[in-house]
Motif scaffolding. Sequence first.
Motif, short mmCIF file in Angstrom:
data_model
loop_
_atom_site.label_atom_id
_atom_site.label_comp_id
_atom_site.label_asym_id
_atom_site.label_seq_id
_atom_site.Cartn_x
_atom_site.Cartn_y
_atom_site.Cartn_z
N ILE A 1 43.26 46.27 40.46
CA ILE A 1 42.30 45.23 40.06
C ILE A 1 42.21 45.15 38.54
O ILE A 1 42.09 44.05 37.96
N CYS A 2 42.26 46.30 37.88
CA CYS A 2 42.32 46.36 36.40
C CYS A 2 41.17 45.61 35.73
O CYS A 2 41.37 44.89 34.73
N GLY A 3 39.98 45.75 36.30
CA GLY A 3 38.81 45.16 35.67
C GLY A 3 38.75 43.65 35.70
O GLY A 3 37.99 43.04 34.94
N ALA A 4 39.51 43.01 36.58
CA ALA A 4 39.54 41.55 36.64
C ALA A 4 38.32 41.02 37.39
O ALA A 4 38.32 40.91 38.61
N VAL A 5 37.29 40.72 36.66
CA VAL A 5 36.07 40.17 37.25
C VAL A 5 36.16 38.66 37.35
O VAL A 5 35.92 38.06 38.39
N ASN A 6 36.53 38.02 36.26
CA ASN A 6 36.62 36.56 36.22
C ASN A 6 38.03 36.09 36.59
O ASN A 6 38.99 36.86 36.54
N SER A 7 38.13 34.83 36.96
CA SER A 7 39.43 34.26 37.30
C SER A 7 40.27 34.09 36.04
O SER A 7 39.77 34.17 34.91
N THR A 8 41.54 33.85 36.23
CA THR A 8 42.43 33.60 35.11
C THR A 8 42.23 32.19 34.58
O THR A 8 41.41 31.42 35.10
N ALA A 9 43.01 31.84 33.58
CA ALA A 9 42.90 30.49 32.99
C ALA A 9 43.25 29.41 33.99
O ALA A 9 42.81 28.27 33.87
N THR B 1 35.95 41.91 57.84
CA THR B 1 37.19 42.50 57.36
C THR B 1 36.91 43.83 56.69
O THR B 1 36.00 43.95 55.88
N LEU B 2 37.72 44.82 57.03
CA LEU B 2 37.68 46.10 56.33
C LEU B 2 38.39 45.90 55.01
O LEU B 2 39.56 45.53 54.96
N LEU B 3 37.69 46.13 53.90
CA LEU B 3 38.22 45.82 52.58
C LEU B 3 38.54 47.10 51.82
O LEU B 3 37.67 47.94 51.58
N LEU B 4 39.83 47.27 51.46
CA LEU B 4 40.33 48.50 50.85
C LEU B 4 41.08 48.20 49.56
O LEU B 4 41.64 47.12 49.39
N ASP B 5 41.11 49.20 48.64
CA ASP B 5 41.87 49.04 47.41
C ASP B 5 42.66 50.32 47.13
O ASP B 5 42.17 51.43 47.33
N ALA B 6 43.90 50.14 46.64
CA ALA B 6 44.81 51.27 46.44
C ALA B 6 44.63 51.98 45.11
O ALA B 6 45.35 52.93 44.81
N GLY B 7 43.69 51.55 44.29
CA GLY B 7 43.41 52.24 43.03
C GLY B 7 43.84 51.46 41.81
O GLY B 7 44.54 50.45 41.89
N GLY B 8 43.42 51.95 40.63
CA GLY B 8 43.66 51.23 39.39
C GLY B 8 42.68 50.10 39.21
O GLY B 8 43.05 49.02 38.75
N PHE B 9 41.42 50.33 39.55
CA PHE B 9 40.44 49.24 39.52
C PHE B 9 39.77 49.08 38.16
O PHE B 9 39.18 48.04 37.88
N LEU B 10 39.85 50.07 37.28
CA LEU B 10 39.24 49.97 35.96
C LEU B 10 40.25 49.53 34.91
O LEU B 10 41.45 49.72 35.07
N LEU C 1 41.17 56.77 44.45
CA LEU C 1 40.96 57.19 43.07
C LEU C 1 42.32 57.57 42.47
O LEU C 1 42.99 58.48 42.95
N SER C 2 42.70 56.88 41.42
CA SER C 2 44.00 57.11 40.78
C SER C 2 43.79 57.68 39.39
O SER C 2 42.70 57.60 38.80
N ALA C 3 44.87 58.24 38.84
CA ALA C 3 44.82 58.75 37.47
C ALA C 3 44.54 57.63 36.48
O ALA C 3 43.96 57.86 35.42
N ALA C 4 44.93 56.41 36.84
CA ALA C 4 44.69 55.26 35.96
C ALA C 4 43.20 55.02 35.75
O ALA C 4 42.78 54.46 34.73
N ASP C 5 42.38 55.45 36.72
CA ASP C 5 40.94 55.26 36.61
C ASP C 5 40.25 56.42 35.89
O ASP C 5 39.03 56.38 35.69
N LEU C 6 41.01 57.43 35.52
CA LEU C 6 40.46 58.63 34.88
C LEU C 6 40.93 58.78 33.44
O LEU C 6 40.85 59.88 32.87
N LYS C 7 41.42 57.72 32.84
CA LYS C 7 42.02 57.79 31.51
C LYS C 7 41.06 58.27 30.44
O LYS C 7 41.48 58.86 29.44
#
Length: 314
Positions: free
Chosen positions: A53-61, A81-90, A114-120
């Motif tokens: 997700i990488c912090g994408a709150v708003n839509s793109t241009a 729907t069961l809603l899941l994410d594979a990590g990298g959300f921040l 929880l991924s290492a990308a979220d623990l930077k």
Amino acid sequence: MSTNRRSFLKRNVLLSSSLLLAGPIDALAKASRTIYTKSINQKQVDIMYSNDICGAVNSTAQGFGGLKCLQTTVNNELISTLLLDAGGFLNFNRNNHTETIQWMNKVGYHAVNLSAADLKQGVDVFANLLPYMAFDLLSCNYRFEHPKLQKAVKSYQVITYGKYRVGVTGVGESAKIAGLKVSDPTAALNKMARFLKEEEACDLIVCLAHLGFDVKAEQGNKQLAADTSWVDLIIGGNTSLGKNQLYVLRNKEKNEVLLGTSHKGLGSVAQISFDFAREGTSSCFAFKRHIPGISNREEMHVVFSDLKKIEKSV
């Protein structure tokens, strides 16, 4: 998957888009919850998933993607729907961690890897964000010294969806982060998947993986699928751009396992529905793609075509 479940993925699969072919289990980490489905079809489990997700709150241009648009997509679905994410959300460039988490809560994520990308920024900084999270954090190959993270990060989650039990776990990539011990993701997943099947009697086992898709890497999402047993679906993350694709691969018993991935930043999400023809055995599945913020089929086709051109250029 066990031998008696070879019919798990029949050739009568229904697709609405192209198909491309640890440590000890802590009893205190056990958790469960129930998903109340509005669907009249009680022989079906529906899963919507994302990655990076990488912090994408708003839509793109272009007016699509992002958590705000995803909330509309989820609300428009006729089934729960069961809603899941594979990590990298921040995203540490945007530094909008609290806002990202709050919107993930609004959308209704049930479990996130929880991924290492979220623990930077370190485990202490991440621990300060825990009070904002309404979703479950999962990892079966990460162990923490920090007491708050020891309590918050669960090895697995058993979710009751209608009359079916869905076991969900996660694995993260290798990283050198103070206070974090990383074990082999394949060994950890195999141990956990067997536990979920034999001890928790799960009808469906899902792994959220953030190992990447580098073909030269010793351990990636595809290699994980090839080296595992019992797992039905792997949702793969850790991509620079991503693709909305579903692969059918073979595990080490030569049985079929699904590997799904979507575009980064919620440029797309995917939804998969498992149909259970007889008790405890999934006989077929349906797969479709969503672009948050776009509901028109023709417009969605154009956007996916543009995304494919970008993927080829990368």
